[in-house]
Write an enzyme that holds these catalytic residues in place. Structure first.
Site, PDB file in Angstrom:
ATOM      1  CG  ASP A  40      -2.039   0.964   1.139  1.00 58.04           C
ATOM      2  OD1 ASP A  40      -2.172   1.613   0.081  1.00 58.04           O
ATOM      3  OD2 ASP A  40      -2.805   1.079   2.113  1.00 58.04           O
ATOM      4  NE  ARG A  84      -5.905  -0.783  -1.916  1.00 52.02           N
ATOM      5  CZ  ARG A  84      -4.954  -1.460  -1.265  1.00 52.02           C
ATOM      6  NH1 ARG A  84      -5.199  -2.684  -0.848  1.00 52.02           N
ATOM      7  NH2 ARG A  84      -3.793  -0.909  -1.004  1.00 52.02           N
ATOM      8  CG  HIS A 140      -9.739   1.450   0.957  1.00 51.11           C
ATOM      9  ND1 HIS A 140      -8.718   2.311   0.713  1.00 51.11           N
ATOM     10  CD2 HIS A 140     -10.759   2.201   1.452  1.00 51.11           C
ATOM     11  CE1 HIS A 140      -9.073   3.540   1.027  1.00 51.11           C
ATOM     12  NE2 HIS A 140     -10.300   3.501   1.487  1.00 51.11           N
ATOM     13  CG  HIS A 217      -1.823   4.085   3.733  1.00 53.35           C
ATOM     14  ND1 HIS A 217      -2.139   4.973   4.740  1.00 53.35           N
ATOM     15  CD2 HIS A 217      -2.613   4.395   2.690  1.00 53.35           C
ATOM     16  CE1 HIS A 217      -3.098   5.788   4.304  1.00 53.35           C
ATOM     17  NE2 HIS A 217      -3.401   5.465   3.056  1.00 53.35           N
TER      18      HIS A 217
END
Lengths: 452, 452
Positions: A40, A84, A140, A217
């Site tokens: 990420d 994604r 997500h 992230h």
């Protein structure tokens, strides 16, 4: 026996043997396992194999040396959710009304958007072929039914359902909240243990493991063992722990004799944000310059994907769905038309070029840039305006859209050659108009000037 | 004979011979000529010797191969005026009240700011040593008396007195306007012809030629011969024409037998703006990340500076003044204290390290970053706020000043290691506080938090 019956049904295989010696014979006929590891906000330049010096990634470097390292691999969005969606469906998120989803970092339980139910994910398609499926990590794509992993083909889910900076901070197993707030220091360790457990449980059946880490992230967390170890600070520690995790997954496959029978892929959802390296690429997360969308892309399948191969052929996450469908036995997949193209023959070395495809990079619903072959075209001024907001007028006088960049000579998108290649510009504009014509009305309206 | 008497006076040399055979003997005793070629907004990655692929720069590449190529050479400001003030005086523009000068691109004749009259430029100092001096190109340190080149030690001036995007567009010879508006297509050609003429006229006397091109600052113009020639578009054409110009200057020195007796330097005033390549560096013009301030730095002096040398030792434009003073015979210079240090022994290969110096990078009057040895420290949040203005709150939560970057492993300033090296942070903070203490009150007030 449940798993066996499922994959044997898919293969129409008469051999249903549980004994270890027979497993190898059965393996040879059953479709390969798939492990897709997704970082990420990891940058193009954050791995040793991609030029990093401050960060050591021996496991990923070895994985690359054992397989194919792609140097022009794209995520088709510079932010998490649309990336994604595209990876899992082979289709642009702009087709799904979620191009602009989840930009707030405080969620509410009234927030009911997510990956539409009529989309087919890799998990849905492989599950239908008898695969055991799991998503371990960051989802997500909607945290409420009917948008959860378990609604989209994943039989097992463990992880934070969204980004690690979003609230409420929670860890779920299936639909149950098991930790709140999440102890992020041990998150990568726990994802790794879960991944190993899933592989072990499914050693005798084809499986699809989707392992989207929450790291690197922000906020950044590493476990005690990795903290203060890297010359790249906490960001480096976090990436070195991810590298360790990849090593653990590969070691598990080897230990279980699944090495040659498992396709392992590694990529990132977009470029680096505040920290992290885009290498020589321009821009970072959120931009549609290559620094926001070009990411590491590694494919390892011993015996099938030639070791030590490095390719600059363009490929993207939208190609993953059709490629995996082809490699697992059948080019078909979902009911909706795909934007991706199968690169199976390219990966297997049957052809030297990746399939010709036009890659579109949106910022929300607005098309910004596109890559086709050696060319990258910038069709909108958005990027540059983000770059130096205060000088928008001068920019508009200086760099007029479209800009054209020759990625074969200029990976940094530094030299606009639109005036030198008017035919290429026209060809790209025509291809873009044709492609955008297939998008929903909302997207066609937002990009009306490009459809003329 | 005027020139001869001037340099012979400087050398206390009894030989005053005009005949060609004697010139060589005289040359051996007279101080070396200096040619400083300065590009405008040329990026670190725009030359072949620095990794460019789309742009061909055979003359600069050969110049680098014949001399010293610096890979950590800095302009001490990311914008034009303060860069030029520092280069010519060896002192930070923030000491002179002009750190924020000429940001408007429409000038008025009421705009009477400029390089203060009490500053000593390289030209003033070398003129006092008997050098013929000329500035051919962009000045940008004040277009009205007493701030013009001819007020600051340059006996001859030809060029646009400021940036090529500023109004009124005018070309001057000495104090006379000779063209308005300027025909920019032939500007580089004309600067080159003027430079060659100056060298030819002064072949028998020590000379200092300061050749600050207006290109590749926008708007970009190349002559017919170079237009549409480069794979780097119009920006590439412009840089290839600059490279041709460097070749012409070097050929002139060779033709006149001045090759071994002339120090030729090449640099840029700051990083690239909209086009142009910063290589792997982060940021561009206007930023105090290295992409805004690290520039190509090439020094050629056959027989004195060893050919083929490449060094990553940090050096900066503020060091040019004291270095040239030392190389031309006397470490002294102006009356005001210098920020730069002489790198003469380093250039001549007597020592392997550049002189230890703390390089400060201001944005207007605010100190942003500093380089010292392997470290780059970011003391303010300004950079990142410019980078993504919309996310300032989140940035402030995420990356707290000071940040520390290890330039020996991380040229992209991607991995903040402040938490790993608290001693280095404290040492740098102490050095910065000490250095800032010597600045005028206006600067000390603007950076009060760094003086604690």
């Amino acid at each position: 026996m449940r798993r066996h019956s499922r994959w044997s049904a898919w293969l129409f295989c008469p051999l249903l043997l549980c004994a270890a010696p027979a497993r190898t014979a059965a393996q040879a006929q059953r479709p390969p396992n798939v492990v897709f590891i997704y970082a990420d906000d990891l940058g193009y330049g954050d791995l040793g194999a991609y030029g990093a010096r401050a960060i050591k990634t021996p496991n990923l470097d070895r994985m690359a040396a054992d397989g194919l390292r792609l140097t022009s691999f794209y995520s088709v969005s510079p932010v998490c959710t649309p990336s994604r969606a595209a990876l899992l469906t082979g289709r642009y998120a702009a087709r799904m009304g979620i191009a602009n989803m989840h930009l707030s970092n405080v969620l509410t339980f009234q927030d009911t958007t997510g990956l539409p139910t009529d989309e087919t994910t890799i998990a849905t398609a492989l599950k239908a072929r008898g695969y055991a499926t799991a998503c371990i990590g960051k989802w997500h794509l909607g945290h409420l039914a009917p948008h959860r992993p378990i609604d989209h083909g994943f039989e097992y889910y463990y992880g934070i359902p969204y980004s690690n900076d979003m609230q409420p901070s929670m860890l779920k197993r299936m639909d149950e909240v098991i930790e709140q707030p999440v102890q992020q220091e041990t998150l990568t360790q726990r994802y790794t243990a879960e991944a190993i457990g899933f592989i072990e449980r499914n050693r005798n059946t084809p499986f699809f493991l989707y392992l989207p880490h929450n790291m690197p992230h922000i906020p950044l967390f590493a476990s005690e063992r990795f903290k203060n170890r890297s010359a790249g600070g906490i960001y480096g520690d976090v990436v070195e722990e991810l590298d360790w995790s990849v090593g653990q997954v590969l070691a598990t496959l080897e230990r279980l004799g699944l090495d040659d029978h498992t396709i392992v892929c590694f990529a990132s959802d977009n470029g680096p944000w505040y920290e992290g390296s885009p290498g020589q690429l321009r821009g970072r997360k959120g931009w549609t310059y290559d620094g926001g969308v070009r990411v590491p892309g590694i494919v390892r399948w011993p015996g099938r994907v030639r070791a030590g191969r490095v390719s600059d052929e363009p490929l993207a996450t939208i190609d993953v769905f059709p490629t995996l469908m082809a490699l697992t036995g059948d080019p078909g997949g979902g009911a909706l038309p795909l934007d991706g193209r199968s690169a199976a023959d390219f990966l297997l070395g049957k052809v030297s070029s990746s399939p010709e495809n036009l890659y579109l990079f949106f910022d929300k619903e607005f098309l910004q840039t596109a890559r086709f072959g050696r060319w990258k075209i910038h069709v909108a001024r958005w990027n540059v305006q983000r770059y130096q907001a205060g000088a928008a007028n001068q920019i508009n006088q200086t760099l007029k859209a479209p800009e054209l960049y020759d990625m074969s000579l200029d990976v940094g998108e530094n030299y606009n050659v639109a005036a030198n290649h008017p035919d290429a510009v026209r060809d790209l504009q025509r291809r873009i108009a044709e492609k955008l014509g297939s998008f929903p009305e909302e997207i066609r309206k937002a990009n009306a000037d490009l459809l003329k």
